[in-house]
Motif scaffolding. Structure first.
Motif, PDB file in Angstrom:
ATOM      1  N   GLY A 128      14.173   2.643  71.101  1.00 50.77           N
ATOM      2  CA  GLY A 128      15.298   1.984  70.172  1.00 50.77           C
ATOM      3  C   GLY A 128      14.696   0.406  70.074  1.00 50.77           C
ATOM      4  O   GLY A 128      13.722  -0.085  70.848  1.00 50.77           O
ATOM      5  N   ALA A 129      15.267  -0.469  69.193  1.00 53.06           N
ATOM      6  CA  ALA A 129      14.880  -1.718  68.630  1.00 53.06           C
ATOM      7  C   ALA A 129      15.285  -2.554  69.924  1.00 53.06           C
ATOM      8  O   ALA A 129      16.468  -2.621  70.122  1.00 53.06           O
ATOM      9  N   LEU A 130      14.371  -3.224  70.636  1.00 56.86           N
ATOM     10  CA  LEU A 130      14.669  -4.156  71.638  1.00 56.86           C
ATOM     11  C   LEU A 130      14.740  -5.701  71.207  1.00 56.86           C
ATOM     12  O   LEU A 130      15.785  -6.288  71.560  1.00 56.86           O
ATOM     13  N   LEU A 131      13.645  -5.992  70.323  1.00 56.90           N
ATOM     14  CA  LEU A 131      13.713  -7.247  69.722  1.00 56.90           C
ATOM     15  C   LEU A 131      13.653  -7.116  68.121  1.00 56.90           C
ATOM     16  O   LEU A 131      12.939  -6.312  67.810  1.00 56.90           O
ATOM     17  N   GLU A 132      14.423  -7.914  67.464  1.00 53.86           N
ATOM     18  CA  GLU A 132      14.348  -7.717  65.936  1.00 53.86           C
ATOM     19  C   GLU A 132      14.590  -9.271  65.481  1.00 53.86           C
ATOM     20  O   GLU A 132      15.324 -10.198  66.059  1.00 53.86           O
ATOM     21  N   THR A 133      13.725  -9.589  64.314  1.00 54.96           N
ATOM     22  CA  THR A 133      13.788 -10.880  63.655  1.00 54.96           C
ATOM     23  C   THR A 133      14.128 -10.398  62.147  1.00 54.96           C
ATOM     24  O   THR A 133      13.730  -9.383  61.671  1.00 54.96           O
ATOM     25  N   ARG A 134      15.008 -11.224  61.630  1.00 52.43           N
ATOM     26  CA  ARG A 134      15.480 -10.719  60.075  1.00 52.43           C
ATOM     27  C   ARG A 134      15.462 -12.173  59.326  1.00 52.43           C
ATOM     28  O   ARG A 134      15.845 -13.227  59.639  1.00 52.43           O
ATOM     29  N   GLY A 135      14.335 -12.198  58.231  1.00 51.85           N
ATOM     30  CA  GLY A 135      14.262 -13.400  57.584  1.00 51.85           C
ATOM     31  C   GLY A 135      14.202 -14.696  58.239  1.00 51.85           C
ATOM     32  O   GLY A 135      14.515 -15.800  57.705  1.00 51.85           O
ATOM     33  N   VAL A 136      13.340 -14.878  59.336  1.00 45.86           N
ATOM     34  CA  VAL A 136      13.212 -16.178  60.127  1.00 45.86           C
ATOM     35  C   VAL A 136      12.147 -16.923  59.364  1.00 45.86           C
ATOM     36  O   VAL A 136      11.157 -16.421  58.874  1.00 45.86           O
ATOM     37  N   GLY A 137      12.603 -18.033  59.254  1.00 44.80           N
ATOM     38  CA  GLY A 137      11.833 -19.126  58.537  1.00 44.80           C
ATOM     39  C   GLY A 137      11.521 -20.459  59.321  1.00 44.80           C
ATOM     40  O   GLY A 137      12.699 -20.781  60.079  1.00 44.80           O
ATOM     41  N   LYS A 138      10.739 -21.176  59.084  1.00 47.71           N
ATOM     42  CA  LYS A 138      10.564 -22.406  59.835  1.00 47.71           C
ATOM     43  C   LYS A 138       9.481 -23.374  58.949  1.00 47.71           C
ATOM     44  O   LYS A 138       8.438 -22.922  58.667  1.00 47.71           O
TER      45      LYS A 138
END
Length: 499
Positions: free
Chosen positions: A14-24
């Motif tokens: 299963g997904a433990l860590l997810e990012t969606r559309g992270v910008g910096k």
């Protein structure tokens, strides 16, 4: 090396860590544009990309060092705002950053107390990682880089994290210590956690990682299984083009009567260096090969004037060098590119200021910049293709571009003998090739170069001769053309009959 994971473990796969559309963004520089990343429970996940692709920025965004400007981050399906390192740790994320996260003038124990680390938990990991517990009383600044990296890892593991982020940890480690790290990575995955692994050593990635996400210019561009593709295919995916073949200028034919630029006669320093004699001629690249802890760092300290020898002498262009500080060697044209690039830079100053720093020898004249020096800095930037989008502060540059700035400083200000200590550690293939070509060009122009490298294949690519250091002594020498990796390894281990 079994460990337990905090809280309820995620279901296998299963997904433990997810990012969606992270910008910096940093001013005008968009370091991350939109990054989607999914790391599953029970896997080692590679984060790949060329220098400047955004890998370290993403790691720092996940770790709470930077607050993302956009996007979401979730751990075990729960979204949270990463507003501080403490918040990331509370969510189960622990990080070993690209550079040691320790204060040099404090002891190891003082560093740990300062961060509120569980001392007993950290010390339990020392044995697993091969660290002498007595190290806790040592000042950080006297410890070798490989020890500092393992200390950072022990501190991260003491948190028993769900997700362990490793940013170029193995770049500074010898093979035996790297294997300890690999064992930890496998164990974390087997216990239901996850590891995000950054390494430019693609053989490590293909051996260890279940899946990979590739970043390019701040965007995720591919997801793949490293074991199912070749190293060449990985490089092509990272670069977005087929990599050019390595074309390094041919090794020089150094004449026997070429002037000797730098000579060491019978150097000794404590129990670390004993009776070392060597010479490097104009137009020559002399390679130094050694396993960790065989005296190579001390040798470069002696050659660069950072430390005075207990016995023996140094000669520059045939004249004695009695250096009380590196400045004395620099005045004679002997300059050093150290292994720790941050120690050689002024991180909060601009690229230009870092490039011309050697022009300013007195504190009261620092940064009163002479416009006449700008062309020299500009020439170094162009010759090394330094990415100056974040030029206001050199700490904003990628590791590879920071290393280029260290090299570019001496191109701008001039030298006669260049000492390079593992200059390609932790940088990508394209940047390595730029440095290889630069070193050969400098030698062709008459510079003398002494190069220590932890990557043996570099010796045959770049050097004219090689010497092997073992136990603080030179145990073998050969032409680079005849120095096979097998021969170098055998000699570096002190094995008899290696020739």
């Amino acid at each position: 090396m079994s460990t337990s994971m905090p809280g309820r473990p995620a279901s296998a796969g299963g997904a433990l860590l997810e990012t969606r559309g992270v910008g910096k963004r940093f001013g005008a520089v968009e370091a991350l544009r939109s990054v989607d990343l999914t790391v599953r429970a029970g896997e080692v996940h590679a984060l790949l990309g060329a220098n400047g692709a955004g890998k370290s920025t993403l790691v720092k965004s996940l770790s709470g060092v930077f607050a993302p400007d956009s996007g979401t981050i979730s751990v075990m399906g729960a979204s949270f705002a990463v507003d501080s390192p403490a918040g990331a740790m509370a969510a189960g994320i622990a990080t070993v950053f690209q550079d040691p996260a320790l204060i040099p003038d404090l002891t190891v124990e003082q560093n740990l107390r300062l961060t509120g680390a569980d001392l007993a938990a950290v010390e339990r990991w020392y044995g697993e990682l091969g660290v002498d517990p007595a190290v806790r009383r040592e000042l950080v600044r006297v410890l070798p880089l490989e020890v500092l990296r393992m200390l950072d890892l022990a501190r991260a593991l003491a948190l028993d994290p769900r997700v362990l982020l490793l940013d170029e940890l193995t770049a500074a480690l010898p093979a035996d210590q790297a294997e300890r790290v690999f064992a930890v990575m496998r164990d974390r995955a087997e216990q239901g956690g996850a590891v995000v692994f950054i390494s430019h050593r693609l053989a490590e990635v293909r051996r260890l990682c279940d899946r990979a996400t590739v970043l390019r210019d701040g965007v995720d561009v591919a997801r793949l299984a490293p074991r199912e593709v070749t190293e060449h295919e990985l490089v092509e995916t990272m670069l977005g083009r087929r990599p050019e073949p390595v074309r390094i200028a041919a090794a020089a034919v150094v004449e026997a009567d070429a002037p000797v630029a730098l000579e060491a006669r019978g150097l000794a320093s404590g129990t670390v260096i004993s009776d070392v004699s060597l010479e490097v001629r104009r137009g020559e690249i002399l390679g130094v090969v050694a396993l960790e802890g065989q005296g190579q760092e001390r040798l470069f300290e002696l050659l660069s004037g950072e430390r005075r020898p207990d016995a023996g002498e140094l000669l520059v262009d045939g004249q004695p060098l009695r250096a009380r500080a590196p400045y004395d060697a620099i005045r004679r044209g002997v300059v050093l590119v150290p292994s720790d690039r941050l120690m050689a830079l002024l991180p909060q100053r601009s690229v230009h200021e870092n490039l011309v720093t050697p022009f300013y020898l007195r504190v009261r004249s620092w940064f009163r910049l002479d416009p006449r020096e700008r062309p020299r800095a500009a020439e170094s930037i162009e010759r090394l293709a330094i990415d100056t989008r974040a030029q206001g502060q050199v700490r904003r540059l990628s590791g590879g571009n920071q290393q280029k700035v260290v090299l570019g400083r001496w191109l701008a200000t001039g030298f006669r003998t260049l000492l390079c200590f593992d200059p390609t550690r932790g940088i990508d293939l394209d940047t390595k090739q730029q440095i290889y070509r630069l070193l050969r060009e400098l030698a062709a122009d008459g510079a003398a170069i002494v190069l220590y490298t932890s990557e043996l294949q570099e010796v045959r690519l770049v050097c004219d001769r090689v010497l092997v250091l073992y136990g603080g002594r030179i145990v073998a020498q050969a032409s680079a053309e005849s120095a096979t990796e097998d021969w170098m390894l055998r000699e570096a281990h002190g094995l008899e009959g290696a020739a």
